[in-house]
Motif scaffolding. Structure first.
Motif, PDB file in Angstrom:
ATOM      1  N   THR A 114       0.851  -1.190   0.000  1.00  0.00           N
ATOM      2  CA  THR A 114       0.000   0.000   0.000  1.00  0.00           C
ATOM      3  C   THR A 114       0.884   1.236   0.000  1.00  0.00           C
ATOM      4  O   THR A 114       2.059   1.168   0.381  1.00  0.00           O
ATOM      5  CB  THR A 114      -0.921   0.036   1.238  1.00  0.00           C
ATOM      6  OG1 THR A 114      -1.718   1.228   1.205  1.00  0.00           O
ATOM      7  CG2 THR A 114      -0.110   0.033   2.521  1.00  0.00           C
ATOM      8  N   ASN A 115       0.329   2.351  -0.427  1.00  0.00           N
ATOM      9  CA  ASN A 115       1.040   3.630  -0.360  1.00  0.00           C
ATOM     10  C   ASN A 115       0.556   4.489   0.796  1.00  0.00           C
ATOM     11  O   ASN A 115       0.891   5.679   0.872  1.00  0.00           O
ATOM     12  CB  ASN A 115       0.885   4.400  -1.678  1.00  0.00           C
ATOM     13  CG  ASN A 115       1.930   3.997  -2.696  1.00  0.00           C
ATOM     14  OD1 ASN A 115       3.033   3.571  -2.335  1.00  0.00           O
ATOM     15  ND2 ASN A 115       1.608   4.116  -3.970  1.00  0.00           N
ATOM     16  N   GLN A 116      -0.223   3.930   1.687  1.00  0.00           N
ATOM     17  CA  GLN A 116      -0.718   4.679   2.831  1.00  0.00           C
ATOM     18  C   GLN A 116       0.427   4.974   3.798  1.00  0.00           C
ATOM     19  O   GLN A 116       1.105   4.043   4.261  1.00  0.00           O
ATOM     20  CB  GLN A 116      -1.804   3.895   3.552  1.00  0.00           C
ATOM     21  CG  GLN A 116      -3.099   3.767   2.778  1.00  0.00           C
ATOM     22  CD  GLN A 116      -3.737   5.123   2.522  1.00  0.00           C
ATOM     23  OE1 GLN A 116      -3.763   5.989   3.392  1.00  0.00           O
ATOM     24  NE2 GLN A 116      -4.263   5.290   1.318  1.00  0.00           N
TER      25      GLN A 116
END
Length: 440
Positions: free
Chosen positions: A152-154
């Motif tokens: 994820t890019n969170q």
């Protein structure tokens, strides 16, 4: 533990939690007044931290000390999670994304026109620092970026991973210290506001390198204290693997290599694994055909920034009007080697000194660099580094350009704010040590 000391301890802890929480109010540095308020809150948090750890002398069981230690450490990191991440995180995410798109980060910089289409799919593209530079992190770090970006890019995900690694450093540090005062000694690291902010707040990945480095040091200690030859060799190999991983994540861990040789003596042949691991990781990026190490060397072209020593030399005997830094790195390397040989018979103390030389002589000193040495400072009970970790929060004043004649150029008052309290702490600690020796 007397009632007065308990009150001071609890009050200091509460204040540290309050001032750390206040950082969440001042983390939008696009607003002019925010950096000053952020640094002021960080300083107050740091003072409370120093008071809390100094009064952490609970006359209770080790189990209850452990509950206090871990409870405070975890709460501090939970408070820091909502903070805005540093712009380094966007570089991590970008380089992971680039790899997944089929590009080699050691061959192509973020600003390259070939990546225009990819930039349109990355909302934080404009916030990538030094977009003109190709990757400057070692191959182990780049492979980690690729893996994490596939999940994820969170930012919260990255923060949680780095904070867990940070807490694991604390766990290893407890084993490394080992004495009955281990929880108080380790709290110098685990409760430090800069440590908390760097990983759970700003999302720097250095905690993963530190986890490997401290694991390697613990393995060295085990190897040198075992009696059975098989156990000595097993721990030596484990130490070599840990340091190989650490160097693959951040080259600063290589500053301890000679001291590892001195610690292991004839078993130092195991350290061939330490050298081999970064090379193996490099094959994933086309090494030796792709000159990865030339890309890594780009950081030597960056301007001198926030250093502790070279500014004094430049102001007196060696002018450097263009703030170049590349010529300082050979001097730094020679000094690290020299210091390592000075401590050939005391490698534990030597490791603290070697990393200390790296920080003092580094022409670029970001605050999170100081965190590298804090586990060793806690292990060897050298507390002045903790004072420096607090005063280095002043670095974030650079985001308020009104305070400086030139952007990212430290003024004398900023250097004084960072260095003077550390010198005062050294004087006080030296006087305290003399008094203790005289009394005994």
């Amino acid at each position: 533990m007397k009632n007065g000391q308990i009150i001071r301890f609890v009050l200091a802890l509460v204040l540290e939690l309050i001032f750390l929480s206040a950082l969440n109010l001042f983390d939008d540095w696009t607003l002019e007044s925010m950096p000053i308020k952020f640094v002021a809150s960080a300083f107050l948090c740091g003072v409370a931290y120093l008071a809390a750890v100094s009064n952490f002398k609970l006359d209770v069981s080790l189990r209850k000390q452990a509950i206090v230690f871990w409870g405070v450490a975890i709460i501090l990191r939970l408070i820091a999670l909502p903070l805005a991440p540093g712009d380094d995180l966007f570089r991590y995410q970008w380089e992971g994304k680039v790899q997944r798109a089929g590009f080699n980060p050691y061959l192509i910089a973020p600003a390259d026109p070939q990546l225009d289409q990819l930039r349109h799919t990355f909302p934080q593209a404009a916030k990538i620092n030094h977009p003109e530079l190709r990757a400057v992190d070692p191959p182990g770090a780049e492979l980690m970026f690729r893996f994490l970006s596939g999940v994820t890019n969170q930012p919260l995900f990255y923060k949680i991973i780095f904070a867990i690694a940070d807490l694991a450093v604390g766990a290893l540090l407890l084993r490394l210290i080992g004495s009955e005062s281990r929880y108080r000694d380790a709290s110098w690291y685990a409760w430090n506001p800069l440590v908390v902010y760097s990983f759970a707040g700003a999302a720097h990945f250095d905690s993963l390198m530190m986890l490997s480095m401290v694991g390697g040091i613990l393995a060295l200690v085990r190897s040198t204290t075992q009696t059975e030859p098989e156990a000595k060799w097993l721990w030596a190999v484990l130490a070599a693997v840990f340091f190989g991983i650490a160097i693959s994540l951040n080259l600063v861990a290589a500053s301890l290599f000679l001291l590892c040789v001195f610690a292991l003596r004839w078993r130092a042949i195991a350290l061939a694994l330490t050298v081999l691991m970064p090379v193996l990781f490099s094959f994933a990026f086309g090494f030796p055909k792709v000159r990865i190490w030339e890309s890594l060397g780009q950081f030597t072209q960056l301007s001198r920034l926030n250093d502790l020593f070279w500014w004094l030399i430049e102001e007196t005997v060696w002018p450097n009007p263009h703030q170049r830094s590349f010529h300082y790195y050979p001097i730094l390397i020679v000094c690290v080697i020299g210091v390592s040989f000075l401590f050939v018979r005391n490698w534990k103390r030597g490791m603290l000194w070697a990393l200390g030389v790296v920080l003092v002589l580094s022409p670029i000193l970001h605050p999170w660099y100081c965190v590298w040495i804090l586990p060793l400072a806690a292990w060897r009970s050298v507390y002045a580094w903790n004072v420096l970790s607090i005063t280095l929060f002043s670095y974030y004043l650079f985001w308020d350009e009104r305070l400086f004649g030139l952007p990212w150029h430290a003024e004398p008052w900023l250097r004084g704010l960072i260095i003077a309290p550390v010198l005062a702490a050294l004087v006080m600690l030296g006087a305290q040590k003399k008094t203790t020796v005289a009394e005994t």
